[in-house]
Motif scaffolding. Structure first.
Motif, mmCIF file in Angstrom:
data_model
loop_
_atom_site.group_PDB
_atom_site.id
_atom_site.type_symbol
_atom_site.label_atom_id
_atom_site.label_comp_id
_atom_site.label_asym_id
_atom_site.label_seq_id
_atom_site.Cartn_x
_atom_site.Cartn_y
_atom_site.Cartn_z
ATOM 1 N N VAL A 50 50.135 106.358 3.070
ATOM 2 C CA VAL A 50 49.586 105.148 3.693
ATOM 3 C C VAL A 50 49.806 103.897 2.829
ATOM 4 C CG1 VAL A 50 47.465 104.046 4.519
ATOM 5 C CG2 VAL A 50 47.945 106.425 5.096
ATOM 6 N N PRO A 51 49.443 103.905 1.524
ATOM 7 C CA PRO A 51 49.666 102.687 0.753
ATOM 8 C C PRO A 51 51.148 102.306 0.612
ATOM 9 C CG PRO A 51 48.522 104.338 -0.591
ATOM 10 C CD PRO A 51 48.731 104.915 0.756
ATOM 11 N N LEU A 52 52.004 103.306 0.502
ATOM 12 C CA LEU A 52 53.433 102.987 0.390
ATOM 13 C C LEU A 52 53.987 102.460 1.710
ATOM 14 C CD1 LEU A 52 54.679 105.906 -1.874
ATOM 15 C CD2 LEU A 52 54.387 103.507 -2.497
ATOM 16 N N ALA A 53 53.499 102.984 2.818
ATOM 17 C CA ALA A 53 53.914 102.462 4.123
ATOM 18 C C ALA A 53 53.435 101.020 4.292
ATOM 19 C CB ALA A 53 53.376 103.347 5.238
ATOM 20 N N ALA A 54 52.193 100.755 3.881
ATOM 21 C CA ALA A 54 51.657 99.387 3.970
ATOM 22 C C ALA A 54 52.467 98.429 3.101
ATOM 23 C CB ALA A 54 50.191 99.378 3.553
ATOM 24 N N LEU A 55 52.828 98.866 1.908
ATOM 25 C CA LEU A 55 53.659 98.020 1.033
ATOM 26 C C LEU A 55 55.000 97.721 1.668
ATOM 27 C CD1 LEU A 55 53.196 99.321 -2.626
ATOM 28 C CD2 LEU A 55 52.864 96.989 -1.810
ATOM 29 N N SER A 56 55.602 98.724 2.268
ATOM 30 C CA SER A 56 56.930 98.522 2.848
ATOM 31 C C SER A 56 56.888 97.587 4.054
ATOM 32 C CB SER A 56 57.571 99.859 3.228
ATOM 33 O OG SER A 56 56.942 100.426 4.338
ATOM 34 N N PHE A 57 55.791 97.603 4.810
ATOM 35 C CA PHE A 57 55.679 96.680 5.929
ATOM 36 C C PHE A 57 55.327 95.275 5.471
ATOM 37 C CE2 PHE A 57 55.062 100.630 8.461
ATOM 38 C CZ PHE A 57 56.164 100.448 9.292
ATOM 39 N N ARG A 58 54.555 95.181 4.418
ATOM 40 C CA ARG A 58 54.157 93.873 3.879
ATOM 41 C C ARG A 58 55.328 93.175 3.202
ATOM 42 N NH1 ARG A 58 51.983 89.364 3.213
ATOM 43 N NH2 ARG A 58 50.554 88.901 1.515
ATOM 44 N N ALA B 168 61.360 109.862 -0.068
ATOM 45 C CA ALA B 168 61.448 110.044 -1.516
ATOM 46 C C ALA B 168 60.393 109.244 -2.290
ATOM 47 C CB ALA B 168 62.840 109.651 -2.005
ATOM 48 N N ALA B 169 59.983 108.091 -1.783
ATOM 49 C CA ALA B 169 59.055 107.231 -2.532
ATOM 50 C C ALA B 169 57.725 107.918 -2.869
ATOM 51 C CB ALA B 169 58.815 105.912 -1.793
ATOM 52 N N PRO B 170 56.997 108.469 -1.897
ATOM 53 C CA PRO B 170 55.744 109.132 -2.277
ATOM 54 C C PRO B 170 55.991 110.347 -3.171
ATOM 55 C CG PRO B 170 56.171 109.470 0.058
ATOM 56 C CD PRO B 170 57.182 108.486 -0.435
ATOM 57 N N ALA B 171 57.101 111.019 -2.958
ATOM 58 C CA ALA B 171 57.414 112.182 -3.785
ATOM 59 C C ALA B 171 57.636 111.762 -5.234
ATOM 60 C CB ALA B 171 58.646 112.898 -3.247
ATOM 61 N N LEU B 172 58.423 110.716 -5.450
ATOM 62 C CA LEU B 172 58.700 110.265 -6.820
ATOM 63 C C LEU B 172 57.445 109.758 -7.520
ATOM 64 C CD1 LEU B 172 62.138 108.483 -6.328
ATOM 65 C CD2 LEU B 172 61.687 110.627 -7.535
ATOM 66 N N VAL B 173 56.621 109.025 -6.795
ATOM 67 C CA VAL B 173 55.383 108.519 -7.393
ATOM 68 C C VAL B 173 54.457 109.680 -7.762
ATOM 69 C CG1 VAL B 173 53.292 107.160 -6.969
ATOM 70 C CG2 VAL B 173 55.514 106.268 -6.265
ATOM 71 N N ALA B 174 54.266 110.612 -6.842
ATOM 72 C CA ALA B 174 53.376 111.748 -7.095
ATOM 73 C C ALA B 174 53.901 112.624 -8.231
ATOM 74 C CB ALA B 174 53.201 112.579 -5.825
ATOM 75 N N LEU B 175 55.185 112.903 -8.233
ATOM 76 C CA LEU B 175 55.755 113.746 -9.288
ATOM 77 C C LEU B 175 55.645 113.065 -10.652
ATOM 78 C CD1 LEU B 175 58.879 115.155 -7.421
ATOM 79 C CD2 LEU B 175 56.770 116.380 -7.999
ATOM 80 N N THR B 176 55.807 111.771 -10.676
ATOM 81 C CA THR B 176 55.651 111.021 -11.929
ATOM 82 C C THR B 176 54.210 111.081 -12.417
ATOM 83 O OG1 THR B 176 57.457 109.534 -11.319
ATOM 84 C CG2 THR B 176 55.944 108.764 -13.028
ATOM 85 N N PRO C 16 59.246 93.485 3.300
ATOM 86 C CA PRO C 16 60.456 94.082 3.880
ATOM 87 C C PRO C 16 61.568 94.338 2.853
ATOM 88 C CG PRO C 16 59.678 92.281 5.235
ATOM 89 C CD PRO C 16 58.858 92.261 3.988
ATOM 90 N N SER C 17 61.572 93.580 1.769
ATOM 91 C CA SER C 17 62.603 93.807 0.748
ATOM 92 C C SER C 17 62.427 95.188 0.104
ATOM 93 C CB SER C 17 62.564 92.713 -0.321
ATOM 94 O OG SER C 17 61.297 92.669 -0.928
ATOM 95 N N LEU C 18 61.182 95.635 -0.036
ATOM 96 C CA LEU C 18 60.941 96.981 -0.567
ATOM 97 C C LEU C 18 61.422 98.043 0.416
ATOM 98 C CD1 LEU C 18 57.362 96.595 -2.106
ATOM 99 C CD2 LEU C 18 59.549 96.678 -3.306
ATOM 100 N N ARG C 19 61.210 97.772 1.694
ATOM 101 C CA ARG C 19 61.677 98.699 2.730
ATOM 102 C C ARG C 19 63.198 98.797 2.686
ATOM 103 N NH1 ARG C 19 59.387 101.169 6.452
ATOM 104 N NH2 ARG C 19 59.888 101.516 8.595
#
Length: 168
Positions: free
Chosen positions: A26-34, A48-56, A36-39
């Motif tokens: 949810v927070p990563l989806a909100a960031l990507s919509f807020r 991959a984004a939530p996976a990389l953050v969680a694994l880190t 667009p350059s991140l998206r």
């Protein structure tokens, strides 16, 4: 500061991996919509984004704890000798403490690497792909061969990573 940091990374480790992957969607989806350059860079709630953050985040505990332990076990007499030679705090850290703690730091990195290889399998559930896709498809279809197609390479990769880092 050490107690605060250790408590923080300890508490992260108590969150089940699947829950952490889910909590990050949810927070990563909100960031990507807020933003667009991140998206455009590939930061989305699924993939991959939530996976990389969680694994880190999961890899932090063994690395931080072993680094802290390594720095704590440096004999005070050695530090005093360095101070007596006129070393600054930075010199003591870089020339005395870190070299003496390196074995434990690398041990923490080794543990984190093997743990991350295993946890990456679960990342398939948030759309990150990888060998976990075979494992979960096999479980869903009760196809043992498909489970093994994903699990066996994960085991080999974890064992190989462990051996390589043990040699280092």
């Amino acid at each position: 500061a050490a107690r605060l940091v250790l408590r923080a990374v300890d508490s992260l480790q108590t969150i089940p991996s699947l829950a952490l992957f889910g909590l990050l969607v949810v927070p990563l989806a909100a960031l990507s919509f807020r933003f667009p350059s991140l998206r455009a860079l590939g930061l989305r709630g699924i993939g991959a984004a939530p996976a990389l953050v969680a694994l880190t985040l999961y890899a932090l505990l063994p690395i931080v704890r072993n680094t802290y332990t390594g720095l704590c076990v440096v004999p005070p007499a050695i530090l005093e000798a360095g101070r007596g030679m006129g070393m600054s705090r930075r010199q003591l850290l870089t020339r005395v403490e870190l070299p003496l703690a390196l074995r434990l730091v690398l041990s923490g990195l080794r543990i984190a690497t093997v743990q991350t290889v295993g946890n990456a399998t679960v990342a398939a559930l948030v759309g990150a792909g990888g060998l976990g896709v075979f494992v979960f498809q096999g479980l869903g279809q009760a196809a043992v061969d498909l489970v093994l197609l994903g699990a066996f390479p994960v085991v080999l990769l974890a064992a190989a990573s462990d051996r390589v880092l043990a040699a280092v």
